[in-house]
Every structure is written in structure tokens, then in C-alpha cells.
Design a protein around this motif. Structure first.
Motif, PDB file in Angstrom:
ATOM      1  N   SER A   1      41.888  47.511  45.211  1.00 41.40           N
ATOM      2  CA  SER A   1      41.281  46.362  45.882  1.00 41.40           C
ATOM      3  C   SER A   1      41.281  46.542  47.394  1.00 41.40           C
ATOM      4  CB  SER A   1      42.039  45.082  45.502  1.00 41.40           C
ATOM      5  OG  SER A   1      41.499  43.968  46.176  1.00 41.40           O
TER       6      SER A   1
ATOM      7  N   GLN B   1      37.158  44.256  46.379  1.00 45.86           N
ATOM      8  CA  GLN B   1      37.660  43.404  45.308  1.00 45.86           C
ATOM      9  C   GLN B   1      36.957  43.612  43.973  1.00 45.86           C
ATOM     10  OE1 GLN B   1      37.263  42.539  48.464  1.00 45.86           O
ATOM     11  NE2 GLN B   1      38.484  40.746  49.050  1.00 45.86           N
TER      12      GLN B   1
ATOM     13  N   ALA C   1      34.591  39.276  39.170  1.00 48.57           N
ATOM     14  CA  ALA C   1      34.671  39.391  40.628  1.00 48.57           C
ATOM     15  C   ALA C   1      33.385  38.916  41.292  1.00 48.57           C
ATOM     16  CB  ALA C   1      34.975  40.832  41.019  1.00 48.57           C
TER      17      ALA C   1
ATOM     18  N   TYR D   1      37.919  34.879  45.530  1.00 46.63           N
ATOM     19  CA  TYR D   1      37.460  36.267  45.585  1.00 46.63           C
ATOM     20  C   TYR D   1      38.239  37.056  46.632  1.00 46.63           C
ATOM     21  CZ  TYR D   1      34.444  40.265  46.593  1.00 46.63           C
ATOM     22  OH  TYR D   1      33.966  41.529  46.816  1.00 46.63           O
TER      23      TYR D   1
ATOM     24  N   ILE E   1      41.647  38.593  45.483  1.00 42.58           N
ATOM     25  CA  ILE E   1      41.717  39.528  44.353  1.00 42.58           C
ATOM     26  C   ILE E   1      42.475  40.791  44.765  1.00 42.58           C
ATOM     27  CG2 ILE E   1      40.370  41.106  42.888  1.00 42.58           C
ATOM     28  CD1 ILE E   1      38.207  39.004  42.735  1.00 42.58           C
TER      29      ILE E   1
ATOM     30  N   ARG F   1      45.059  41.111  46.433  1.00 47.15           N
ATOM     31  CA  ARG F   1      45.577  41.092  47.802  1.00 47.15           C
ATOM     32  C   ARG F   1      46.957  40.459  47.928  1.00 47.15           C
ATOM     33  NH1 ARG F   1      41.541  42.910  51.313  1.00 47.15           N
ATOM     34  NH2 ARG F   1      40.048  43.980  49.961  1.00 47.15           N
TER      35      ARG F   1
END
Length: 484
Positions: A70, A75, A458, A469, A472, A474
Motif C-alpha cells: 500500500s 492503496q 479499493a 480509502y 487502506i 496505512r
């Protein structure tokens, strides 16, 4: 760091990899060049790990591949990697339940004279996994460490005994280590494929990358995870090369191929153990095949639980954030994700049982191939994510280098793509009789469908819920901030 290494090596399951995979490589793959095949795999996977640990120094996330991809490739690709990784570890536990049940059934029958149905052992393993992983990682580490040390000790005992005795009919058979022999098929076997031998070598490492997903539970992940990863890869590699080499040396060059392709391939290991160590050691081997496959399944249970937890805590699917993403108030374990994984694995095992499938030839083989195909794709994505993170997104110039974050990941990524090609070329041979099963034919579509689901989710979030989003893959240690 010792605990993390134990978890990673347990997923590789040394005794299962040696006794299960080496005879296939010797009998139907690259023959006496099998140890050289393991040597080649060691080099390729070490190169892959160079970029992998570079990411680990800055990103500490339970989702490992999910977070790395990611951050490096965005993402959408990160969500694809996350779901594929979750799929692989989910089915890996069910696969190992199959082979554990098969070994346990045979061992209890041979040693105690009891004919216990394999499903009893399967449900027992699933229940114990759920119970142990309810607690923190330390208890799991102790159980796996005990099993792992005993199986490594037994394999080492056999190998050292061969070395001390100067090998077998052909001495120490140093030609087995010639890398060129690792690229040649077994000359005395019709239809033998060197690519099958190489694939079996790479297959023996599946799970070593799990070091990164324990970063959040480690005292000093920035130091521990990179070291543990490299130590696991190189250590496993040296051990595999040595043990497979000694097995061939003990039986002789030509005899090894004949034994491995015969009715009882395990004699490649059991026969020299019986001759040089004693019958008690063969009995221990049989018992350790049971405990080794259990340890491997337990380690994969931990991997699957942590991926479900990593995706769940982002609350991308309404309602999952407070369930899958929950940790135990006392033990800090992802216990809800762990119980969810147990439910999924139990369902898979029961489906195979209800349809009359064999626990080894079908449950283990088919789900292992499915999981391997998915995780190899994720590993190749991870290699290119390293390049994207450090050279496209220009992150952390202090770590960026031509070798560590560009050439090594590029070579590792290409190597992983080659392994995927090997899998496609040899999946029918690897599946054996199970290649006629409907699930075998559906494996590529299941992998592609999972990837499409990840991309679709996604893209939907990017269009409708940009706030979700953005997160994602993160969530990392230290409140969603990368480690400096």
C-alpha cells in the motif's frame, strides 16, 4: 528476536519440508541436484529479503505485505495484496490441519494400534490453536520453540551422522552442490523436470516472510524484524542445503533417485537414520512429523489472524472495526480475528470431510497450492513496492541505495515471477491425483477473483468513501505514522 525467528521458521516447517519435499525433487525433479536447487533458492530469497527488510526499518504493521504494498504501489494494489495474503494464510492453516491429521492418524495407528479417524485429530488441532493463540505471542512462541528445536535436532542428528561416517556409496557426493546440477532434470527418470525440483525448493520456504507481521508485538521492531528476517532466510537455507545434501550422500547418487521415486520416498531419510542412528530415531522422526506439521499450522493460524486483524481494524467493511480489529484487554492478542480464522479453517476442513476428500492428497495438497500461488504473487508485488516506495515516492533518502532498494528488489521481484511460472508449469504434477478435482481447476480463478475483489473494494472506497480509502494499509505502529 528469538521468538520472531521461531515463528518464521515454524511456518517453513523444516521436517515437513525435508521429508516431504526433498524426495519429490530428487525423484521427479532435479535428481541429485536437489541440494543445489535449495542453494539457488537461498540466494534468490536472500536477495528478495534485502528490499523487504529495508521496508521493515520504516514501516511496522501487523499487515506486513498489506502495509508495504500500500505504501509502495498505492492503496488499490495494497488492497489486492492484503486480500491475497489473507487468503493464502487462511487456507494454509486448513492445509496443515490436513497433513497433521494424516501423520497423526498413521503414527497413532503404527505406535499404539489405535485406528482414530483423521477428523478427530483435525478438530483437536483447530481447538488447541484457537486456545493457545487467545493468549499473547509469548505462549505460542514457547510451544513452537519446543517443537521446532526437537525437529531441527533430529534432522541435524541424521545429517551429522552421515557426515561423520563420510557419506555413503559415493562418499560425500559433493557434485550434489554444483549449481548446474540444480538446473538439470534427473537423467535416469523419464519426464523428470528440473523446474519441479526448483519449485519444491522454493515451496519449502513459504512463511519465512511472516517475521514482519510480528513487528507490533516486538520490543524493538526497527532492529529486530530486519535481523530476524535475514537470519531466518539464510539460516533455513544453509540448513536445507546441508540436510538434503547429506540425505543424498547417505544413499548414494543413483540410489537416491531410485528411492525417492519408489513406493516409500521417506526412506531417503529414514533408511540412513535407521542404519547410522538407530530405530528409535526413526520413531522420533515419525512423531516429529506430527508435531512439526502442527507447529507449522499453528504459525499459519497466527499469520491469518493478524491479517484479518490488520484489515478489520481499518473498518473498511462496516462493523468489522470493533470486531476483527479488537485486541484482548489483558493479553493484547487479536483474539476475535483468531476465533474468526478458526471458524473459517474449521468450515474448510469439514467441507473436505463431508465430500469424502483425503486429508493429505486433497485437503493438504490443493489448499497448499492455492495458498502458495496467492502468496508468491504478493511477494512479487512487495518487491516492486520497495522500488516504488524509495525511488518513485522518494521516501527516506538515508536508506535509499542502488543495490538495497533498487537492484535487489528488482532481481527479487523477477525471481518471484519466475517461481510463479514454475508453479503454473508444475501445478498438475504437484497436485498428483488431486489434479482431477474441481477445486484444482478453480484455483487460478479463486486467486484472480480475490484480486478483483480487492481492486473493486479499493476503487469503490476511492469513489464513495475517500476517507476510508486513504487509510487502506496505512495503519502502522505509532498512530498511523511511518517510523523514522
Amino acid at each position: 528476536m528469538v521468538g520472531v525467528i521461531f515463528m518464521a521458521v515454524a511456518t517453513a516447517a523444516p521436517i515437513t519440508a525435508m521429508v516431504g519435499n526433498v524426495p519429490v525433487a530428487v525423484g521427479y525433479g532435479n535428481g541429485i541436484g536437489a541440494p543445489a536447487g535449495y542453494l539457488i533458492a537461498t540466494v534468490v530469497l536472500t536477495v528478495f529479503s534485502v528490499g523487504y527488510v529495508a521496508m521493515a526499518r520504516h514501516i511496522t504493521a501487523t499487515g506486513a505485505f498489506y502495509g508495504y504494498v500500500s505504501h509502495g504501489l498505492g492503496q488499490v494494489v495494497g488492497m489486492i495484496a492484503g486480500l491475497l495474503a489473507a487468503l493464502s494464510y487462511i487456507v494454509f492453516e486448513a492445509a496443515l490441519v490436513g497433513i497433521f491429521s494424516y501423520f497423526a492418524h498413521n503414527t497413532v495407528r503404527d505406535l499404539l494400534g489405535l485406528n482414530v479417524h483423521w477428523l478427530v485429530f483435525a478438530l483437536l488441532m483447530l481447538g488447541v490453536n484457537a486456545a493457545l493463540t487467545y493468549f499473547d505471542i509469548t505462549l505460542t512462541e514457547r510451544v513452537l520453540g519446543l517443537f521446532l528445536l526437537t525437529e531441527i535436532a533430529m534432522l541435524s542428528l541424521m545429517a551429522v551422522a552421515v557426515l561423520v561416517h563420510g557419506g555413503g556409496p559415493d562418499g560425500l557426493a559433493v557434485s550434489a552442490l554444483n549449481p548446474l546440477n540444480g538446473l538439470r532434470p534427473a537423467t535416469s527418470v523419464a519426464g523428470a523436470s528440473a523446474t519441479l525440483g526448483l519449485f519444491m525448493a522454493f515451496w519449502s520456504w513459504v512463511g519465512f516472510e511472516s517475521t514482519a507481521m510480528y513487528g507490533e508485538e516486538s520490543r524493538d521492531p526497527k532492529r529486530i524484524i530486519p535481523r530476524a528476517t535475514l537470519l531466518a532466510v539464510v539460516g533455513i537455507g544453509i540448513f536445507y542445503v546441508f540436510v538434503s545434501w547429506m540425505a543424498i550422500a547417505a544413499n548414494g547418487l543413483h540410489q537416491s533417485v531410485a528411492i525417492a521415486g519408489g513406493k516409500d520416498p521417506s526412506q531417503l531419510f529414514f533408511a540412513p537414520t535407521e542404519r547410522l542412528v538407530g530405530h528409535w530415531a526413526v520413531v522420533m522422526f515419525e512423531i516429529l512429523l506430527v508435531t512439526g506439521s502442527y507447529a507449522c499450522g499453528m504459525a499459519f493460524h497466527n499469520c491469518a489472524a493478524r491479517y484479518l486483524y490488520a484489515i478489520g481494524r481499518e473498518n473498511l467493511i462496516p462493523g468489522t472495526g470493533h470486531t476483527l480489529g479488537a485486541t484482548h484487554p489483558r493479553y493484547r492478542s487479536p483474539y476475535v480475528a483468531g476465533f474468526t480464522q478458526t471458524a473459517i479453517a474449521t468450515t474448510l476442513v469439514l467441507l473436505f470431510w463431508v465430500t469424502g476428500k483425503d486429508p493429505y492428497l486433497e485437503l493438504y495438497v490443493l489448499l497448499a497450492i492455492l495458498g502458495t500461488m496467492a502468496i508468491l504473487i504478493v511477494q512479487s508485488l512487495c518487491s516492486f513496492a520497495v522500488i516504488g516506495y524509495f525511488h518513485v515516492r522518494r521516501k527516506h533518502p538515508e536508506t535509499r541505495s542502488v543495490w538495497r532498494t533498487l537492484l535487489a528488489p528488482l532481481l527479487g521481484g523477477v525471481g518471484m515471477i519466475y517461481i510463479i511460472v514454475l508453479l503454473f508449469q508444475n501445478q498438475q504434477t504437484a497436485a498428483g491425483a488431486a489434479s482431477k478435482d474441481l477445486l484444482f481447476k478453480l484455483i487460478p480463478y479463486i486467486v484472480l477473483g480475490t484480486a478483483a475483489l480487492g481492486a473493486g473494494l479499493a476503487l469503490y472506497l476511492r469513489a464513495r468513501r475517500p476517507d476510508k480509502y486513504e487509510i487502506i494499509g496505512r495503519i502502522v505502529l505509532e498512530d498511523t505514522i511511518e517510523r523514522d
